[in-house]
Design a protein around this motif. Structure first.
Motif, PDB file in Angstrom:
ATOM      1  N   LEU A  12       0.828  -1.204   0.000  1.00 54.64           N
ATOM      2  CA  LEU A  12       0.000   0.000   0.000  1.00 54.64           C
ATOM      3  C   LEU A  12       0.863   1.255   0.000  1.00 54.64           C
ATOM      4  CD1 LEU A  12      -2.869  -0.933   2.494  1.00 54.64           C
ATOM      5  CD2 LEU A  12      -2.997  -0.758  -0.005  1.00 54.64           C
ATOM      6  N   ARG A  13       1.992   1.193   0.664  1.00 56.49           N
ATOM      7  CA  ARG A  13       2.893   2.347   0.690  1.00 56.49           C
ATOM      8  C   ARG A  13       3.732   2.435  -0.581  1.00 56.49           C
ATOM      9  NH1 ARG A  13       6.887   5.032   3.769  1.00 56.49           N
ATOM     10  NH2 ARG A  13       7.696   6.571   2.288  1.00 56.49           N
ATOM     11  N   GLY A  14       4.247   1.315  -1.067  1.00 59.11           N
ATOM     12  CA  GLY A  14       5.277   1.355  -2.093  1.00 59.11           C
ATOM     13  C   GLY A  14       4.818   1.173  -3.518  1.00 59.11           C
ATOM     14  N   SER A  15       3.555   0.858  -3.756  1.00 60.52           N
ATOM     15  CA  SER A  15       3.104   0.609  -5.127  1.00 60.52           C
ATOM     16  C   SER A  15       2.136   1.703  -5.581  1.00 60.52           C
ATOM     17  CB  SER A  15       2.418  -0.759  -5.221  1.00 60.52           C
ATOM     18  OG  SER A  15       1.200  -0.759  -4.490  1.00 60.52           O
ATOM     19  N   ILE A  16       1.978   1.777  -6.891  1.00 65.81           N
ATOM     20  CA  ILE A  16       0.970   2.684  -7.448  1.00 65.81           C
ATOM     21  C   ILE A  16      -0.340   1.897  -7.460  1.00 65.81           C
ATOM     22  CG2 ILE A  16       0.310   4.120  -9.413  1.00 65.81           C
ATOM     23  CD1 ILE A  16       3.272   4.275 -10.134  1.00 65.81           C
ATOM     24  N   THR A  17      -1.055   1.971  -6.369  1.00 63.93           N
ATOM     25  CA  THR A  17      -2.299   1.223  -6.214  1.00 63.93           C
ATOM     26  C   THR A  17      -3.357   1.764  -7.172  1.00 63.93           C
ATOM     27  OG1 THR A  17      -3.087   2.743  -4.506  1.00 63.93           O
ATOM     28  CG2 THR A  17      -1.786   0.844  -3.769  1.00 63.93           C
ATOM     29  N   PRO A  18      -4.406   0.985  -7.443  1.00 63.66           N
ATOM     30  CA  PRO A  18      -5.493   1.498  -8.294  1.00 63.66           C
ATOM     31  C   PRO A  18      -6.083   2.799  -7.763  1.00 63.66           C
ATOM     32  CG  PRO A  18      -5.720  -0.873  -7.986  1.00 63.66           C
ATOM     33  CD  PRO A  18      -4.616  -0.423  -7.065  1.00 63.66           C
ATOM     34  N   GLU A  19      -6.069   2.959  -6.445  1.00 65.80           N
ATOM     35  CA  GLU A  19      -6.643   4.167  -5.830  1.00 65.80           C
ATOM     36  C   GLU A  19      -5.702   5.364  -5.929  1.00 65.80           C
ATOM     37  OE1 GLU A  19      -8.441   0.497  -4.323  1.00 65.80           O
ATOM     38  OE2 GLU A  19      -6.362   1.203  -4.331  1.00 65.80           O
ATOM     39  N   ARG A  20      -4.477   5.148  -6.381  1.00 69.14           N
ATOM     40  CA  ARG A  20      -3.527   6.234  -6.661  1.00 69.14           C
ATOM     41  C   ARG A  20      -3.394   6.513  -8.162  1.00 69.14           C
ATOM     42  NH1 ARG A  20       1.232   3.970  -2.695  1.00 69.14           N
ATOM     43  NH2 ARG A  20       0.909   5.366  -0.905  1.00 69.14           N
ATOM     44  N   ALA A  21      -3.580   5.481  -8.957  1.00 67.45           N
ATOM     45  CA  ALA A  21      -3.210   5.546 -10.367  1.00 67.45           C
ATOM     46  C   ALA A  21      -4.087   6.485 -11.190  1.00 67.45           C
ATOM     47  CB  ALA A  21      -3.256   4.146 -10.968  1.00 67.45           C
ATOM     48  N   TRP A  22      -5.352   6.668 -10.801  1.00 61.57           N
ATOM     49  CA  TRP A  22      -6.308   7.348 -11.682  1.00 61.57           C
ATOM     50  C   TRP A  22      -6.278   8.867 -11.566  1.00 61.57           C
ATOM     51  CZ3 TRP A  22     -10.126  10.401  -9.543  1.00 61.57           C
ATOM     52  CH2 TRP A  22     -10.439  10.203  -8.194  1.00 61.57           C
ATOM     53  N   TRP A  23      -5.523   9.417 -10.613  1.00 62.85           N
ATOM     54  CA  TRP A  23      -5.504  10.879 -10.442  1.00 62.85           C
ATOM     55  C   TRP A  23      -4.079  11.405 -10.342  1.00 62.85           C
ATOM     56  CZ3 TRP A  23      -4.126  12.904  -5.417  1.00 62.85           C
ATOM     57  CH2 TRP A  23      -3.963  11.932  -4.425  1.00 62.85           C
ATOM     58  N   ASP A  24      -3.896  12.622 -10.843  1.00 62.33           N
ATOM     59  CA  ASP A  24      -2.577  13.236 -10.917  1.00 62.33           C
ATOM     60  C   ASP A  24      -2.546  14.499 -10.064  1.00 62.33           C
ATOM     61  OD1 ASP A  24       0.112  13.565 -12.161  1.00 62.33           O
ATOM     62  OD2 ASP A  24      -0.800  15.364 -12.989  1.00 62.33           O
ATOM     63  N   LEU A  25      -1.549  14.575  -9.189  1.00 62.42           N
ATOM     64  CA  LEU A  25      -1.431  15.738  -8.307  1.00 62.42           C
ATOM     65  C   LEU A  25      -1.188  17.019  -9.097  1.00 62.42           C
ATOM     66  CD1 LEU A  25       0.735  14.475  -5.321  1.00 62.42           C
ATOM     67  CD2 LEU A  25      -1.512  15.553  -5.158  1.00 62.42           C
ATOM     68  N   ASN A  26      -1.848  18.083  -8.648  1.00 61.41           N
ATOM     69  CA  ASN A  26      -1.665  19.383  -9.283  1.00 61.41           C
ATOM     70  C   ASN A  26      -1.160  20.427  -8.284  1.00 61.41           C
ATOM     71  OD1 ASN A  26      -3.613  22.123  -9.982  1.00 61.41           O
ATOM     72  ND2 ASN A  26      -2.138  21.415 -11.520  1.00 61.41           N
ATOM     73  N   TYR A  27      -1.780  20.478  -7.092  1.00 58.70           N
ATOM     74  CA  TYR A  27      -1.458  21.549  -6.135  1.00 58.70           C
ATOM     75  C   TYR A  27      -1.842  21.106  -4.732  1.00 58.70           C
ATOM     76  CZ  TYR A  27      -2.013  26.132  -3.779  1.00 58.70           C
ATOM     77  OH  TYR A  27      -1.946  27.186  -2.905  1.00 58.70           O
ATOM     78  N   TYR A  28      -0.995  21.471  -3.753  1.00 60.14           N
ATOM     79  CA  TYR A  28      -1.319  21.312  -2.334  1.00 60.14           C
ATOM     80  C   TYR A  28      -1.349  22.681  -1.665  1.00 60.14           C
ATOM     81  CZ  TYR A  28      -0.012  16.249  -2.009  1.00 60.14           C
ATOM     82  OH  TYR A  28       0.066  14.880  -2.120  1.00 60.14           O
ATOM     83  N   HIS A  29      -2.250  22.847  -0.699  1.00 59.74           N
ATOM     84  CA  HIS A  29      -2.102  23.916   0.279  1.00 59.74           C
ATOM     85  C   HIS A  29      -2.158  23.251   1.648  1.00 59.74           C
ATOM     86  CE1 HIS A  29      -3.597  27.877   2.347  1.00 59.74           C
ATOM     87  NE2 HIS A  29      -2.404  27.475   2.771  1.00 59.74           N
ATOM     88  N   LEU A  30      -0.986  23.069   2.227  1.00 59.04           N
ATOM     89  CA  LEU A  30      -0.870  22.465   3.551  1.00 59.04           C
ATOM     90  C   LEU A  30      -0.901  23.557   4.598  1.00 59.04           C
ATOM     91  CD1 LEU A  30      -0.269  20.102   5.501  1.00 59.04           C
ATOM     92  CD2 LEU A  30       2.164  20.456   5.017  1.00 59.04           C
ATOM     93  N   SER A  31      -1.889  23.502   5.472  1.00 58.06           N
ATOM     94  CA  SER A  31      -2.007  24.444   6.592  1.00 58.06           C
ATOM     95  C   SER A  31      -1.864  23.645   7.874  1.00 58.06           C
ATOM     96  CB  SER A  31      -3.365  25.148   6.583  1.00 58.06           C
ATOM     97  OG  SER A  31      -3.599  25.796   5.360  1.00 58.06           O
ATOM     98  N   VAL A  32      -0.884  24.001   8.705  1.00 55.09           N
ATOM     99  CA  VAL A  32      -0.662  23.237   9.925  1.00 55.09           C
ATOM    100  C   VAL A  32      -0.288  24.169  11.067  1.00 55.09           C
ATOM    101  CG1 VAL A  32       1.752  22.776   9.290  1.00 55.09           C
ATOM    102  CG2 VAL A  32       0.614  21.305  10.943  1.00 55.09           C
ATOM    103  N   GLU A  33      -0.880  23.930  12.224  1.00 59.35           N
ATOM    104  CA  GLU A  33      -0.494  24.657  13.429  1.00 59.35           C
ATOM    105  C   GLU A  33       0.286  23.713  14.326  1.00 59.35           C
ATOM    106  OE1 GLU A  33      -2.159  27.661  16.918  1.00 59.35           O
ATOM    107  OE2 GLU A  33      -3.569  26.769  15.480  1.00 59.35           O
ATOM    108  N   VAL A  34       1.410  24.202  14.817  1.00 57.65           N
ATOM    109  CA  VAL A  34       2.311  23.403  15.645  1.00 57.65           C
ATOM    110  C   VAL A  34       2.216  23.884  17.085  1.00 57.65           C
ATOM    111  CG1 VAL A  34       4.707  22.690  15.992  1.00 57.65           C
ATOM    112  CG2 VAL A  34       3.850  23.071  13.671  1.00 57.65           C
ATOM    113  N   PHE A  35       2.002  22.942  18.010  1.00 58.48           N
ATOM    114  CA  PHE A  35       1.870  23.250  19.435  1.00 58.48           C
ATOM    115  C   PHE A  35       3.067  22.647  20.171  1.00 58.48           C
ATOM    116  CE2 PHE A  35      -2.361  22.801  17.565  1.00 58.48           C
ATOM    117  CZ  PHE A  35      -2.943  24.030  17.879  1.00 58.48           C
ATOM    118  N   PRO A  36       4.133  23.418  20.352  1.00 62.43           N
ATOM    119  CA  PRO A  36       5.362  22.859  20.936  1.00 62.43           C
ATOM    120  C   PRO A  36       5.182  22.308  22.347  1.00 62.43           C
ATOM    121  CG  PRO A  36       5.798  24.965  19.873  1.00 62.43           C
ATOM    122  CD  PRO A  36       4.325  24.811  19.920  1.00 62.43           C
ATOM    123  N   GLU A  37       4.355  22.932  23.139  1.00 63.04           N
ATOM    124  CA  GLU A  37       4.231  22.505  24.541  1.00 63.04           C
ATOM    125  C   GLU A  37       3.638  21.105  24.658  1.00 63.04           C
ATOM    126  OE1 GLU A  37       5.628  24.034  26.909  1.00 63.04           O
ATOM    127  OE2 GLU A  37       6.149  25.843  25.782  1.00 63.04           O
TER     128      GLU A  37
END
Length: 543
Positions: free
Chosen positions: A31-56
């Motif tokens: 599941l991690r290392g192969s191009i599964t059928p659930e990965r194969a049919w779509w192509d990445l175009n853009y990410y917007h990663l928003s993350v808040e980090v709580f050091p404490e």
């Protein structure tokens, strides 16, 4: 007594089978290392990663907007996020979607019809305490530390374990996102340095949000957050594609040391643009960032933790003295901008494409600044680190890399290839050509092999099969059948192996063209044969 002896014998017979079974790929590996059928049919175009980090609390909370193009209609999409983090919701066009989790893989059941060629978006919300890195960067995760002033000092490193250790993503190297916005919210007294260029900083009551935009394709493991009480200095480099900004972020107590040590960055850029061609990410700039671990090749945001000293934590990995002429982490990790970030493996089994070329870049740095023999001495010296016990290429489709020989043996393989070609300008044109031919692409080993073979004009498949897919070195066997007849051949090698090799017999330098069959040559003054030390082979005198 007989029962005990028979029991021990049975255990010894069973042990190899148990070890083999433990190394068999699992469903999770596939599941991690192969191009599964659930990965194969779509192509990445853009990410917007928003993350808040709580050091404490050493926790994070965020959202990833995933924009993709439909290649073929389907209704199930795979997104990866590793425990102990959890996806709390997935939405498309405001509609909340259901999903099934299998380990790190999340299979999202889409309701909207996915029409071929359409561009669609998903919002993935997540939270939790990400895995803490125990031995970064080899044991990946998040490193949570404090600097000498008690300020939080935080960074990720996740090449092996995967980017899904801290954010939800399509965690497979074959599909790189075309561009990306990274928004990181942290306590107000800290800075976040991520990939690309800083667009803006939002000031909140107790926090700041840093927005970094990456305009070039980027591999998932190269996405990073580096958080600390940083100070900045920088310079401009007039390179092959114009003016390149080179920015440096270090802890404030290390500013003076960094101003001296980071002079290697400019030397690196000069040497590698010469050998490999233009820096691949002028639009995103180059950054060198201090972090609380050794360092990594995060694209346009190379991280550094070598203690402001030359060598590898002060050691010369070649044992020749040349390894103390440069800061290993600056040179090696920045070399990955060409081999890892510009040219990226399509499968982890081909990790040598990253590590062999970048290991070799260390000797090319020395070659450029100190002369060819300095580089040759260095690369030969690293042979003491080679095991020759398992192949450099790993197992495809299951996230299984090859042996650690991909570093030093891979570097010596490339240096041997340089000597086979025997034309340094031709060799340089091949290295530059690789970065032009596969600019911002994911590639396979065969693509790299075929390109080099085409440029050399020789089928190099047996050469690459020997050094990448076999564990043993080729052996040059020779003997004199009479007073003036030298007989020689390759053994311990793949079928069809016919690599030329330069040798010295007495005072005479000769290029032999051995095959796996016995060859012969008349020698005027027979004596023991010495192989040119820049060819990484073994030699045996018979009889």
């Amino acid at each position: 007594m007989h029962v005990l002896r028979n029991t021990l014998l049975f255990i010894l017979m069973l042990l190899p089978q148990v070890i083999f079974a433990q190394n068999l790929p699992t469903r999770a590996d596939t599941l991690r290392g192969s191009i599964t059928p659930e990965r194969a049919w779509w192509d990445l175009n853009y990410y917007h990663l928003s993350v808040e980090v709580f050091p404490e609390t050493q926790s994070i909370q965020g959202k990833n907007l995933v924009c993709y193009q439909v290649k073929e209609p389907a209704q199930t999409l795979q997104i990866d996020l590793q425990q102990p983090l959890n996806i709390t919701a997935v939405k498309q066009d405001g509609v909340e979607l259901s999903f099934k989790r299998e380990g790190a893989a999340h299979f999202i059941l889409l309701q909207k019809s996915q029409e071929k060629g359409a561009f669609n978006e998903l919002e993935i919300f997540y939270e939790g305490k990400p895995k803490v890195a125990v031995r970064p960067p080899w044991d990946g995760g998040i490193t949570w530390q404090k600097d000498s002033n008690g300020k939080h000092f935080i960074a990720n490193s996740n090449q092996g374990i995967g980017s899904s250790i801290w954010w939800p993503t399509k965690d497979h190297p074959a599909d790189e996102v075309d561009s990306m916005l990274i928004s990181v919210t942290i306590p107000k007294d800290l800075m976040d340095i991520s990939n690309g260029r800083l667009r803006k900083v939002d000031e909140n009551e107790t926090t700041k949000t840093f927005h970094w935009f990456v305009s070039n394709p980027i591999n998932d493991y190269g996405v990073n957050i580096s958080i600390g009480d940083y100070v900045h200095f920088g310079e401009e480099y007039e390179g092959e594609k114009g003016t390149l900004t080179m920015d440096y972020f270090v802890l404030r107590e290390n500013l003076k040391r960094a101003e001296k040590q980071f002079q290697d960055a400019r030397k690196m850029m000069e040497a590698f643009e010469h050998w490999f061609g233009p820096y691949p990410f002028y639009e995103d700039g180059f950054k060198l960032i201090e972090v609380p671990y050794l360092g990594m090749e995060h694209q346009s945001a190379v991280t550094y933790g070598n203690g402001y000293q030359n060598g590898y934590l002060g050691r010369d990995l070649s044992g020749t003295g040349w390894g103390l002429k440069f800061d290993f982490i600056i040179i090696h990790e920045a070399g990955h901008e060409w081999f890892a970030n510009n040219i990226t493996y399509r499968d982890v089994a081909d990790m040598w494409i990253h590590e062999s070329f970048t290991n070799y870049s260390e000797s090319l740095f020395l070659d450029y600044h100190f002369g060819k023999e300095a580089g040759q001495e260095y690369v030969r010296g690293t042979r003491m680190n080679i095991a020759n016990q398992s192949p450099i290429i790993g197992i495809y489709g299951v996230n299984r890399r090859g042996s650690g020989d991909m570093y030093y043996k891979g570097g010596n393989m490339l240096n041997t290839l340089r000597e086979i070609i025997g034309d340094d300008e031709k060799w340089r044109s091949i290295l530059r050509g690789l970065n032009e031919e596969f600019y911002h692409q994911t590639v396979s080993t065969r693509q790299v092999e075929n390109y080099i073979s085409q440029q050399v004009g020789v089928d190099l498949r047996p050469f690459f099969d020997q050094y990448l897919r076999e564990s043993n070195l080729p052996v040059l066997e020779y003997y004199y059948s009479d007073e003036r007849t030298l007989r020689y051949r390759w053994t311990s090698c793949v079928s069809g192996f016919d690599m030329p090799v330069d040798v010295k017999i007495g005072k005479e330098n000769i290029r032999l063209t051995p095959t796996t069959e016995w060859n012969e040559m008349q020698i005027a003054n027979p004596s023991d044969l010495e192989v040119d030390p820049d060819f990484y082979v073994s030699i045996i005198k018979m009889r």
